[in-house]
Design an enzyme around this catalytic site. Structure first.
Site, short mmCIF file in Angstrom:
data_model
loop_
_atom_site.label_atom_id
_atom_site.label_comp_id
_atom_site.label_asym_id
_atom_site.label_seq_id
_atom_site.Cartn_x
_atom_site.Cartn_y
_atom_site.Cartn_z
N CYS A 2 0.86 -1.17 0.00
CA CYS A 2 0.00 0.00 0.00
C CYS A 2 0.89 1.22 0.00
O CYS A 2 2.11 1.11 0.09
CB CYS A 2 -0.83 0.03 1.28
SG CYS A 2 -1.70 -1.51 1.59
N ARG A 27 1.16 2.11 -5.94
CA ARG A 27 1.40 1.05 -4.94
C ARG A 27 0.14 0.26 -4.62
O ARG A 27 0.18 -0.70 -3.85
CB ARG A 27 1.96 1.65 -3.65
CG ARG A 27 3.25 2.41 -3.85
CD ARG A 27 3.72 3.00 -2.56
NE ARG A 27 4.08 1.98 -1.61
CZ ARG A 27 5.26 1.40 -1.51
NH1 ARG A 27 6.22 1.75 -2.34
NH2 ARG A 27 5.49 0.49 -0.62
N TRP A 77 -3.73 -1.77 -1.34
CA TRP A 77 -3.73 -2.94 -2.21
C TRP A 77 -4.05 -4.10 -1.29
O TRP A 77 -3.26 -4.45 -0.41
CB TRP A 77 -2.37 -3.11 -2.87
CG TRP A 77 -2.34 -4.16 -3.93
CD1 TRP A 77 -2.88 -4.08 -5.18
CD2 TRP A 77 -1.73 -5.44 -3.85
NE1 TRP A 77 -2.64 -5.23 -5.88
CE2 TRP A 77 -1.94 -6.09 -5.09
CE3 TRP A 77 -1.03 -6.12 -2.85
CZ2 TRP A 77 -1.48 -7.36 -5.35
CZ3 TRP A 77 -0.56 -7.39 -3.13
CH2 TRP A 77 -0.78 -8.00 -4.36
N ASN A 103 1.37 -0.22 5.91
CA ASN A 103 1.75 -0.91 4.69
C ASN A 103 2.56 -2.13 5.09
O ASN A 103 3.62 -1.98 5.69
CB ASN A 103 2.59 0.01 3.79
CG ASN A 103 3.27 -0.73 2.66
OD1 ASN A 103 2.74 -1.72 2.17
ND2 ASN A 103 4.43 -0.28 2.25
N GLY A 104 2.05 -3.32 4.79
CA GLY A 104 2.77 -4.53 5.15
C GLY A 104 1.80 -5.59 5.62
O GLY A 104 0.59 -5.50 5.38
N GLU A 496 8.73 -11.09 -22.03
CA GLU A 496 8.43 -9.73 -21.60
C GLU A 496 7.29 -9.14 -22.44
O GLU A 496 6.38 -8.50 -21.93
CB GLU A 496 9.70 -8.86 -21.67
CG GLU A 496 9.50 -7.36 -21.53
CD GLU A 496 8.81 -6.93 -20.24
OE1 GLU A 496 8.60 -7.77 -19.35
OE2 GLU A 496 8.43 -5.74 -20.14
N LYS A 500 3.56 -7.72 -21.13
CA LYS A 500 2.99 -6.40 -21.44
C LYS A 500 1.56 -6.56 -21.97
O LYS A 500 0.66 -5.82 -21.60
CB LYS A 500 3.83 -5.64 -22.47
CG LYS A 500 5.17 -5.14 -22.02
CD LYS A 500 5.12 -3.94 -21.11
CE LYS A 500 5.22 -4.26 -19.67
NZ LYS A 500 6.44 -4.69 -19.06
N GLU A 503 -0.82 -7.70 -19.00
CA GLU A 503 -1.14 -6.75 -17.93
C GLU A 503 -1.81 -5.49 -18.45
O GLU A 503 -2.67 -4.94 -17.76
CB GLU A 503 0.10 -6.41 -17.09
CG GLU A 503 1.20 -5.71 -17.85
CD GLU A 503 2.41 -5.40 -16.98
OE1 GLU A 503 2.30 -5.35 -15.75
OE2 GLU A 503 3.49 -5.21 -17.56
N HIS A 519 6.57 -28.79 -29.99
CA HIS A 519 6.47 -29.85 -28.97
C HIS A 519 5.14 -29.81 -28.23
O HIS A 519 5.02 -30.37 -27.15
CB HIS A 519 7.64 -29.74 -28.00
CG HIS A 519 8.96 -29.96 -28.65
ND1 HIS A 519 9.43 -31.22 -28.97
CD2 HIS A 519 9.89 -29.07 -29.11
CE1 HIS A 519 10.60 -31.10 -29.58
NE2 HIS A 519 10.90 -29.81 -29.68
N LYS A 618 2.18 -1.18 -8.54
CA LYS A 618 3.52 -0.95 -9.10
C LYS A 618 4.61 -1.61 -8.28
O LYS A 618 5.60 -2.06 -8.81
CB LYS A 618 3.74 0.56 -9.19
CG LYS A 618 5.08 0.97 -9.77
CD LYS A 618 5.12 0.74 -11.26
CE LYS A 618 6.41 1.20 -11.89
NZ LYS A 618 6.62 0.51 -13.18
C1 F6R Z 1 5.54 -5.62 -15.33
C2 F6R Z 1 6.07 -5.20 -14.06
C3 F6R Z 1 6.28 -6.23 -12.98
C4 F6R Z 1 7.57 -5.94 -12.22
C5 F6R Z 1 7.72 -6.88 -11.02
C6 F6R Z 1 9.00 -6.60 -10.25
O1 F6R Z 1 5.43 -4.55 -16.22
O2 F6R Z 1 6.34 -4.04 -13.84
O3 F6R Z 1 6.29 -7.52 -13.49
O4 F6R Z 1 8.65 -6.07 -13.08
O5 F6R Z 1 6.63 -6.71 -10.15
O6 F6R Z 1 9.06 -5.27 -9.84
P1 F6R Z 1 10.40 -4.55 -9.49
O7 F6R Z 1 11.20 -4.41 -10.73
O8 F6R Z 1 10.00 -3.23 -8.92
O9 F6R Z 1 11.11 -5.42 -8.49
#
Ligand code: F6R
Length: 623
Positions: A2, A27, A77, A103-104, A496, A500, A503, A519, A618
């Site tokens: 959070c 967050r 969150w 937060n936690g 990757e 994208k 998400e 396979h 995030k």
């Molecule tokens: C995807 C994304 C997440 C982060 C993951 C790790 O676009 O942003 O998959 O890469 O949650 O986050 P960090 O890099 O902050 O440790």
């Protein structure tokens, strides 16, 4: 996970708190709330949904209800209990004397709750945080201590992670802050308004008020209260009350860096930031005449780095996918056996032999709990821990033995873009740095460095064609399934790219090594299941072409992502995206960008909340 914000000073607290929450929304955004303390009374407002909901709700209140120069706020969150008004923070204790944001996760909250229920305490929410509020109240009542001592004593009983802000009616000019595992920063008012403090999960809500900050460390409790008509800050150890000397950092981040810069979404701005962010990542680090790299942050550990015989690369999500690309680079340029691990797995499994093994932890936020825990485990195993982190002063940056920063500035959109290309670049640069200690020739080093220096201009070239990708997004937005295929360095790119799509666009996209297709996965292919095939003109080109043929033979649609000089593919596939020519090892940096743009434009076409996709946050500070 959070975001928390606090203010204590002479100004009205609520506008500062709401703005702070907006900055921290990355967050989590399941619900938001605010508590104001004025003349010994609390006003608490909370709302399910995004900060905008809360903001609308409290703007309708009259000014009496909103007055107060002391306040705490929270954007949630959900971890314990569904997103609802009831489970939103701040949480009041039973008597309504104490209010808290957190937060936690308090891991032993159920056993504490049981004891409190037996004492007659009632609970309105399902959260662990309300348990903590009541534990503090109970201790304060029975031990007859000040609020800071009650908080401290309560924290000696809890197990888990927290960054908390606490206010008490009995001490209306006091704010208590404490930390274990979750981040919290305290901003010290400057100039005339020196007697004010700003508190937040990271520095983004603080930077517009002051650049003087103190990062609270794990196991510390901070008390802000009035002494001789002036607010002062005192930091103590939670364990034994020992006084700590705060180290005051001066932040250099500019406020404009935090804004959208004219783009409709942070994600698009951050995609377009990439020529600059890549320049910033390499700035001052390329030592061309030696064919090598200078990383100031690693100098102290050069001897240990030279002795490394193996590497484990760790991270989660995008960070792990960039690690997969790094794995190829370390084996190719540095001649170091390397493997990539989820931080979450590394933490809990047996590690066979850690002698001379280094852990490279990749994290944009520097707060990802799974990655942070892996570092703690590696340290117990006596491994050398190195960080590739963007957020300066973050928990991971402080936990590792040594590290390098991405220097891409704040990344606000939930989907990682500019941090990810910078991660790949830093991993290749690290591979050169390690390699030059292990027999990589100066000439080979220089050859790669020359190409690295060209990257920002090549990225600009790709971005000039963003409109073409926007057109493709309109064509392909209706499909609900995609394969994204690549090999070698671009197997990681495919993973990757698929993340994208998932998400941002809410499309089921499967990143797959294209050799694996035959396979099993190929049975999914039909006219409604398109594939994006990453097929640059590199050492895998002919193999990738075969994969395209296999898909076409089964009636599948193909978008090929290839090198701009390639003329043959346009007659075979349905659509082509071109990227400029570069070295094979650097292709992922260029190939990431059309993937980001495609996911972005499809997300816009589908009317999704691009910068804050559903169910995500995030910074993932829970396991
Ligand atoms: C995807 C994304 C997440 C982060 C993951 C790790 O676009 O942003 O998959 O890469 O949650 O986050 P960090 O890099 O902050 O440790």
């Amino acid at each position: 996970m959070c975001g928390i914000v606090g203010y204590i000073g002479k100004k009205e607290a609520w506008p500062i708190l709401i703005k702070g929450l907006e900055r921290l929304e990355y967050r989590g955004y399941d619900s938001a709330g605010i508590a104001l303390l004025d003349k010994g009374n609390f006003s608490v407002y909370k709302k399910k949904g995004k900060v905008a909901e809360l903001s609308k709700f409290i703007k309708d209140k009259n000014s009496n209800e909103l007055s107060g120069g002391v306040g705490i706020a929270h954007t949630r969150w959900a971890t314990h209990g569904i997103p609802s008004d009831q489970n939103s923070h701040p949480h009041l204790s039973n008597r309504g004397d104490i209010v808290i944001v957190h937060n936690g996760i308090i891991e032993n909250y159920l056993s504490i709750k049981k004891v409190l229920i037996n004492k007659g305490y009632k609970f309105k929410s399902d959260t662990d945080t309300e348990v903590l509020a009541n534990l503090i109240e109970d201790i304060k009542k029975h031990e007859k201590v000040s609020i800071d001592e009650a908080v401290r004593l309560a924290l000696t009983e809890v197990v888990g992670a927290y960054a908390i802000l606490v206010l008490s009616k009995d001490e209306p000019e006091t704010m208590i802050i404490a930390k274990m595992g979750s981040p919290v920063v305290i901003g010290i008012g400057k100039g005339k308004s020196k007697s004010e403090f700003f508190v937040a999960s990271d520095a983004t809500p603080i930077i517009e008020h002051t650049n003087k900050v103190v990062y609270l460390e794990d196991g510390e409790i901070a008390i802000i209260n009035k002494k001789n008509k002036k607010l002062t800050l005192k930091i103590k150890s939670i364990k034994n009350n020992a006084i700590k000397n705060p180290y005051i950092h001066t932040l250099k981040t500019k406020i404009e860096e935090l804004e959208k810069g004219g783009f409709p979404h942070f994600m698009l701005k951050e995609i377009f930031d990439q020529p600059e962010s890549l320049r910033n990542t390499m700035r001052g680090r390329i030592v061309f005449n030696k064919g090598s790299i200078k990383f100031g942050g690693l100098e102290k550990f050069e001897k240990e780095i030279k002795n490394l015989k193996r590497l484990t690369v760790t991270g989660m999500g995008t960070a792990r996918f960039t690690g997969l690309i790094g794995e190829y680079a370390f084996e190719e340029l540095s001649n170091i056996p390397t493997k990539v691990e989820y931080g979450s797995e590394f933490t809990y499994r047996n590690i066979a032999d850690t002698l001379n093994t280094g852990l490279i932890a990749i994290s944009q936020s520097g707060e990802t709990a799974d990655t942070l825990n892996a570092i703690k485990k590696a340290k117990k195993e006596k491994m050398l821990t190195l960080g590739v982190v963007n957020v300066i002063g973050s928990s991971i940056a402080r936990e590792v033995d040594a590290g390098i920063y991405n220097h891409v500035g704040p990344e606000t959109a939930v989907a990682s873009t500019k941090a990810s290309t910078s991660q790949v670049l830093l991993l290749v640069m690290l591979a050169i740095y390690f390699g030059r200690m292990r027999g990589l020739s100066k000439i080979k080093g220089q050859e790669i460095l020359k190409e690295i220096e060209k990257l920002p201009v090549l990225v600009e070239k790709i971005l000039k064609n963003a409109k073409l990708i926007e057109k493709l997004a309109k064509k392909y937005k209706k499909y609900n399934n995609f394969f994204i295929l690549g090999r070698k360095y671009n197997a990681g790119t495919a993973m990757e790219g698929s993340l994208k799509m998932k998400e941002c666009s809410y499309i089921h996209a499967e990143g797959c090594n294209s050799a694996e297709l035959k396979h099993g996965p190929i049975s999914l292919i039909d006219k409604n299941f398109p594939s994006i095939v990453i097929v640059p003109m590199d050492s895998m080109y002919e193999k990738m072409k075969s994969s395209i043929q296999e898909i076409k033979a089964r009636g599948g649609l193909v978008i090929a992502l290839t090198t701009e000089s390639n003329k043959e593919l346009k007659n075979i596939v349905d659509d082509v995206i071109y990227i400029p020519k570069t070295l094979e090892i650097l292709i992922p940096i260029l190939a990431f960008i059309p993937m980001q743009l495609l996911a972005y434009y499809i997300s816009v076409e589908r009317g999704n909340d691009v910068d804050k996709p559903r169910n995500l946050a995030k910074s993932v500070t829970v396991e």
